[in-house]
Design a protein around this motif. Sequence first.
Motif, PDB file in Angstrom:
ATOM      1  N   ASP A   1       1.069  -1.188  -0.135  1.00 48.93           N
ATOM      2  CA  ASP A   1      -0.255   0.735   0.206  1.00 48.93           C
ATOM      3  C   ASP A   1       0.931   1.450  -0.143  1.00 48.93           C
ATOM      4  O   ASP A   1       0.241   2.838   0.269  1.00 48.93           O
ATOM      5  CB  ASP A   1      -0.842  -0.130   1.076  1.00 48.93           C
ATOM      6  CG  ASP A   1       0.221  -0.237   2.998  1.00 48.93           C
ATOM      7  OD1 ASP A   1       0.979  -0.020   2.386  1.00 48.93           O
ATOM      8  OD2 ASP A   1      -1.092  -0.167   3.609  1.00 48.93           O
TER       9      ASP A   1
ATOM     10  N   GLN B   1       2.884   2.565   2.189  1.00 52.93           N
ATOM     11  CA  GLN B   1       3.085   3.477   2.931  1.00 52.93           C
ATOM     12  C   GLN B   1       4.256   2.773   3.806  1.00 52.93           C
ATOM     13  O   GLN B   1       4.871   2.902   4.882  1.00 52.93           O
ATOM     14  CB  GLN B   1       2.015   2.399   4.527  1.00 52.93           C
ATOM     15  CG  GLN B   1       1.026   2.459   4.947  1.00 52.93           C
ATOM     16  CD  GLN B   1      -0.128   2.467   5.924  1.00 52.93           C
ATOM     17  OE1 GLN B   1      -0.508   1.457   5.944  1.00 52.93           O
ATOM     18  NE2 GLN B   1      -0.075   3.296   6.684  1.00 52.93           N
TER      19      GLN B   1
ATOM     20  N   ARG C   1      -2.161   5.780   4.444  1.00 53.40           N
ATOM     21  CA  ARG C   1      -2.533   4.756   3.323  1.00 53.40           C
ATOM     22  C   ARG C   1      -2.689   5.256   2.515  1.00 53.40           C
ATOM     23  O   ARG C   1      -4.470   6.086   2.867  1.00 53.40           O
ATOM     24  CB  ARG C   1      -3.130   3.303   3.902  1.00 53.40           C
ATOM     25  CG  ARG C   1      -2.990   2.085   3.037  1.00 53.40           C
ATOM     26  CD  ARG C   1      -3.907   1.579   3.868  1.00 53.40           C
ATOM     27  NE  ARG C   1      -3.993   0.106   3.998  1.00 53.40           N
ATOM     28  CZ  ARG C   1      -4.020  -0.671   3.240  1.00 53.40           C
ATOM     29  NH1 ARG C   1      -4.529  -0.224   2.251  1.00 53.40           N
ATOM     30  NH2 ARG C   1      -3.838  -2.146   3.060  1.00 53.40           N
TER      31      ARG C   1
END
Length: 306
Positions: free
Chosen positions: A95, A97, A199
């Motif tokens: 994602d 992150q 995110r």
Amino acid sequence: MVEVSVIVPFYNESESIDGFFSAIMPILKRLGLSFEILCINDGSKDDTLERLIGKKKRFPQLKIINFSRNFGKDAAITAGIDFADGNCAIPIDSDLQDPPDLIADMVAKWREGFDMVLARRSDRSEDSCLKRITACMFYKTYNMLSDTELPENVGDFRLLDRKVMDALKTFPERKRFMKGLFAFAGFKTTSIEYKRPERNMGTSKWSYWKLWSYAVDGITSFSIFPLKISIYLGIFVTFLAFARGLWIFFRTVLYGVDIPGYASTTVALLLLGGVQLMSLGVIGEYIGGIYNESKKRPIYIVRDVI
Ligand code: UDP
Ligand code: MG
């Protein structure tokens, strides 16, 4: 001959896939090292698998490990380490992150001779207050109870040398608390700092209940102190009961028969009942652990490798 294996778990990440590959591919190509990307499809219910297969047509460096169902991120990373051919491996979230730009710095540190390069979050300002407090409490409790120090604010995003991967492959346990296993393995470790972005697509798969079970799993996998608490509590309560017994005895001898005290009796009963139930629960947690480990079921099941 592969130098770098990137390990990416995917669970219902249909929306993140495009962004992820367009971010990471140029960075990996710029490294000038041969690489592979192990995509673990952890039983996604959306079209993650189809999209990954589509990506593989464009990028032959992809290897897709398709699980038979959802086994969790820790199982996915374990599979990645088992299937990796590289001299080092980097588990990274899909994602974004875990910023892929850090990979170059990690590889540089690795070439300096470090076996493990951690990516440490410099702050948790983007997390909610509750999440920050509970995370802090978890690390404090864990480090107080366990023999191996768990570095704070470090996730699975890190670089592992082949030596570390080979060591991790010898850990037979089913309960994969990866952070704890990495810390237990040891090796020459350094870290680089980064600011964890939010995110950007999809939603986090972590609820507070899941985080709580994860914390309990982590602590009970690496410390048996909770099992011993009842001994000390028991000694303490016995001592209190003994002292109070003596006190009542002498008071009765000196001042005559006491009026029966319902309140104190029920409080003592309730307290002891609570303590006993809690201790039973702690024992249950460990027996459950022994039961699960003793079945020796596989950590993950692969449906197909594409
Ligand atoms: N993930 C997974 N299996 C799961 C849950 C998550 O493979 O059962 C993957 C997910 O696709 C993502 C990574 O693990 O690549 C981190 O998940 P998430 O972003 O939900 O966790 P957070 O960043 O909130 O810790
Ligand atoms: Mg995430």
